[in-house]
Design a protein around this motif. Structure first.
Motif, short mmCIF file in Angstrom:
data_model
loop_
_atom_site.label_atom_id
_atom_site.label_comp_id
_atom_site.label_asym_id
_atom_site.label_seq_id
_atom_site.Cartn_x
_atom_site.Cartn_y
_atom_site.Cartn_z
N VAL A 174 -58.85 -11.90 -64.35
CA VAL A 174 -58.21 -12.98 -63.60
C VAL A 174 -58.86 -14.31 -63.94
CG1 VAL A 174 -57.90 -13.96 -61.29
CG2 VAL A 174 -57.42 -11.55 -61.69
N GLY A 175 -60.21 -14.30 -63.98
CA GLY A 175 -60.94 -15.52 -64.29
C GLY A 175 -60.65 -16.02 -65.69
N ASP A 176 -60.55 -15.09 -66.66
CA ASP A 176 -60.27 -15.48 -68.04
C ASP A 176 -58.90 -16.13 -68.16
OD1 ASP A 176 -62.69 -14.49 -68.82
OD2 ASP A 176 -61.91 -12.53 -69.45
N ASN A 177 -57.95 -15.63 -67.40
CA ASN A 177 -56.60 -16.20 -67.46
C ASN A 177 -56.55 -17.61 -66.90
OD1 ASN A 177 -55.57 -13.85 -68.56
ND2 ASN A 177 -55.04 -12.96 -66.57
N GLU A 178 -57.49 -17.91 -66.01
CA GLU A 178 -57.45 -19.21 -65.34
C GLU A 178 -58.23 -20.28 -66.10
OE1 GLU A 178 -58.99 -18.19 -61.57
OE2 GLU A 178 -57.13 -17.29 -60.87
N LYS A 179 -59.01 -19.86 -67.11
CA LYS A 179 -59.82 -20.83 -67.82
C LYS A 179 -58.96 -21.85 -68.57
CE LYS A 179 -63.94 -17.99 -68.44
NZ LYS A 179 -64.79 -17.26 -69.40
N GLY A 180 -57.80 -21.43 -69.00
CA GLY A 180 -56.95 -22.32 -69.77
C GLY A 180 -56.11 -23.25 -68.93
N GLU A 181 -56.15 -23.08 -67.62
CA GLU A 181 -55.34 -23.92 -66.75
C GLU A 181 -55.87 -25.35 -66.72
OE1 GLU A 181 -54.92 -22.29 -62.91
OE2 GLU A 181 -54.01 -20.42 -63.60
N ILE A 182 -54.97 -26.31 -66.73
CA ILE A 182 -55.35 -27.72 -66.71
C ILE A 182 -55.12 -28.27 -65.31
CG2 ILE A 182 -54.87 -30.00 -67.64
CD1 ILE A 182 -53.93 -28.64 -70.20
N GLU A 183 -56.17 -28.84 -64.72
CA GLU A 183 -56.07 -29.43 -63.40
C GLU A 183 -55.87 -30.94 -63.52
OE1 GLU A 183 -56.01 -28.09 -60.44
OE2 GLU A 183 -56.14 -26.08 -61.25
N ILE A 184 -54.84 -31.46 -62.87
CA ILE A 184 -54.59 -32.89 -62.90
C ILE A 184 -55.69 -33.63 -62.15
CG2 ILE A 184 -52.98 -34.71 -62.18
CD1 ILE A 184 -50.72 -32.70 -62.52
N ASN A 185 -56.10 -33.04 -61.07
CA ASN A 185 -57.15 -33.69 -60.29
C ASN A 185 -58.16 -32.62 -59.86
OD1 ASN A 185 -58.75 -35.12 -58.51
ND2 ASN A 185 -57.03 -36.29 -57.69
N LYS A 186 -59.15 -32.41 -60.71
CA LYS A 186 -60.14 -31.37 -60.44
C LYS A 186 -60.95 -31.66 -59.18
CE LYS A 186 -60.76 -29.71 -65.17
NZ LYS A 186 -61.74 -29.48 -66.26
N LEU A 187 -61.26 -32.91 -58.97
CA LEU A 187 -62.05 -33.28 -57.80
C LEU A 187 -61.31 -32.95 -56.51
CD1 LEU A 187 -64.58 -34.54 -56.59
CD2 LEU A 187 -63.50 -36.80 -56.82
N ALA A 188 -60.02 -33.26 -56.47
CA ALA A 188 -59.21 -32.96 -55.29
C ALA A 188 -59.14 -31.46 -55.06
CB ALA A 188 -57.81 -33.53 -55.45
N ARG A 189 -59.05 -30.70 -56.15
CA ARG A 189 -59.00 -29.24 -56.04
C ARG A 189 -60.30 -28.70 -55.45
NH1 ARG A 189 -60.98 -25.48 -59.40
NH2 ARG A 189 -61.23 -26.97 -61.11
N ILE A 190 -61.42 -29.23 -55.92
CA ILE A 190 -62.72 -28.78 -55.44
C ILE A 190 -62.89 -29.12 -53.96
CG2 ILE A 190 -65.21 -29.23 -55.59
CD1 ILE A 190 -64.93 -29.35 -58.59
N ILE A 191 -62.49 -30.32 -53.59
CA ILE A 191 -62.60 -30.74 -52.18
C ILE A 191 -61.74 -29.84 -51.30
CG2 ILE A 191 -62.05 -32.58 -50.55
CD1 ILE A 191 -62.82 -34.58 -52.75
N ARG A 192 -60.56 -29.49 -51.79
CA ARG A 192 -59.68 -28.60 -51.02
C ARG A 192 -60.32 -27.22 -50.85
NH1 ARG A 192 -55.71 -28.78 -54.14
NH2 ARG A 192 -55.77 -26.72 -55.13
N LYS A 193 -60.92 -26.72 -51.92
CA LYS A 193 -61.58 -25.42 -51.84
C LYS A 193 -62.76 -25.44 -50.89
CE LYS A 193 -60.42 -23.06 -56.14
NZ LYS A 193 -60.95 -22.32 -57.31
N ILE A 194 -63.51 -26.54 -50.91
CA ILE A 194 -64.65 -26.67 -50.01
C ILE A 194 -64.19 -26.58 -48.55
CG2 ILE A 194 -66.33 -28.34 -49.11
CD1 ILE A 194 -66.79 -29.24 -52.01
N THR A 195 -63.10 -27.27 -48.25
CA THR A 195 -62.55 -27.24 -46.89
C THR A 195 -62.10 -25.83 -46.52
OG1 THR A 195 -61.79 -29.53 -47.11
CG2 THR A 195 -60.78 -28.20 -45.37
N GLN A 196 -61.44 -25.15 -47.45
CA GLN A 196 -60.96 -23.79 -47.19
C GLN A 196 -62.12 -22.83 -46.94
OE1 GLN A 196 -58.71 -23.37 -50.83
NE2 GLN A 196 -56.76 -23.75 -49.81
#
Length: 265
Positions: A174-196
């Motif tokens: 699962v992790g290997d499949n996600e390595k190629g994903e491109i995040e438009i806003n990585k910081l926003a994604r990280i902040i969202r995960k922190i909240t979750q």
């Protein structure tokens, strides 16, 4: 102008690194919290199985006899509403006891205690950190993570180390499949995960508190405290119930000998 852009980029990168470190720490905390909760549940489920094996089957036997006694008394007093109600309640109680006892009443051996090995804990912790549903990026991913975590929970509680290893290998894919994903806003994604994660940590804390406040957990605590003093509380409870069962059997047999034991089912 160029220096301002460089400064701005540096600040964004610095914030990203800080949040990334915070996220990694929280992921580790969450994996440990989920491990503790799973262990908590496993220990309680193990105690419940022991309790049902030692006590639940006896309650079922006693309730069955008392339901039969109540039925005879109701037949003897057909106009007594209290006797009729008591018979109905006793029958319902016996049915409930049978359901609670389940298949455990047929076990010949006492269920073993839940004692996960360190290697089992390590595997579960790794899985929880990799594929926790609250870390999913979308609903489809969340469903996939939930299924894998459900399997991991089952494997952990049954001590299936091979099963956990298999799930961990799936996690890596699962992790290997996600390595190629491109995040438009990585910081926003990280902040969202922190909240979750913070929300899930609070939820785990509440779940553990609910378990601690349950009557089963409080009984488990009493039994373990008694064991520390060399007292087998479950065995003592079983002896008391055995005496009550014998008394109830004697009463039922006496009623039958008097010719009042024809029960209409």
């Amino acid at each position: 102008m160029n220096s301002e852009i460089i400064c701005q980029i540096t600040e964004e990168e610095w914030e990203f690194k800080q949040k990334d470190v915070e996220l990694n720490n929280l992921e580790t905390q969450l994996a440990q919290a989920e491990l503790e909760l799973a262990t908590f549940r496993g220990e309680l489920d193990s105690f419940q199985a022991r309790y049902i094996c030692a006590i639940g089957s006896r309650y079922f036997e006693l309730d069955e006899i008392e339901a039969e006694i109540a039925e005879i008394e109701a037949q003897q007093n057909p106009d007594d509403q209290a006797a009729q109600k008591k018979a109905q309640q006793a029958k319902a109680q016996a049915k409930e006891s049978k359901k609670a006892a389940g298949n455990q009443r047929d076990l010949k051996k006492t269920p073993s205690r839940f004692k996960p090995t360190e290697s089992l804990k390590k595997l579960y912790r790794q899985i929880a950190k990799r594929i926790h549903p609250d870390l999913a990026l979308n609903d489809q991913e969340r469903v996939r993570y939930q299924k894998l975590m459900a399997k991991a929970n089952q494997a952990y509680q049954t001590g299936d180390e091979i099963g956990l290893q298999s799930i961990l290998r799936q996690c890596k894919k699962v992790g290997d499949n996600e390595k190629g994903e491109i995040e438009i806003n990585k910081l926003a994604r990280i902040i969202r995960k922190i909240t979750q994660i913070q929300e899930r940590l609070s939820a785990v804390k509440r779940e553990k508190a609910e378990i601690r406040n349950s009557s089963l957990y409080q009984l488990k605590t009493k039994v373990e405290k008694a064991e520390g003093s060399g007292i087998d509380l479950l065995a003592e409870m079983a002896r008391v119930l055995d005496h009550q069962i014998q008394m109830a059997i004697a009463k039922l047999e006496q009623m039958r000998l008097k010719g009042n034991g024809n029960i209409v089912s």
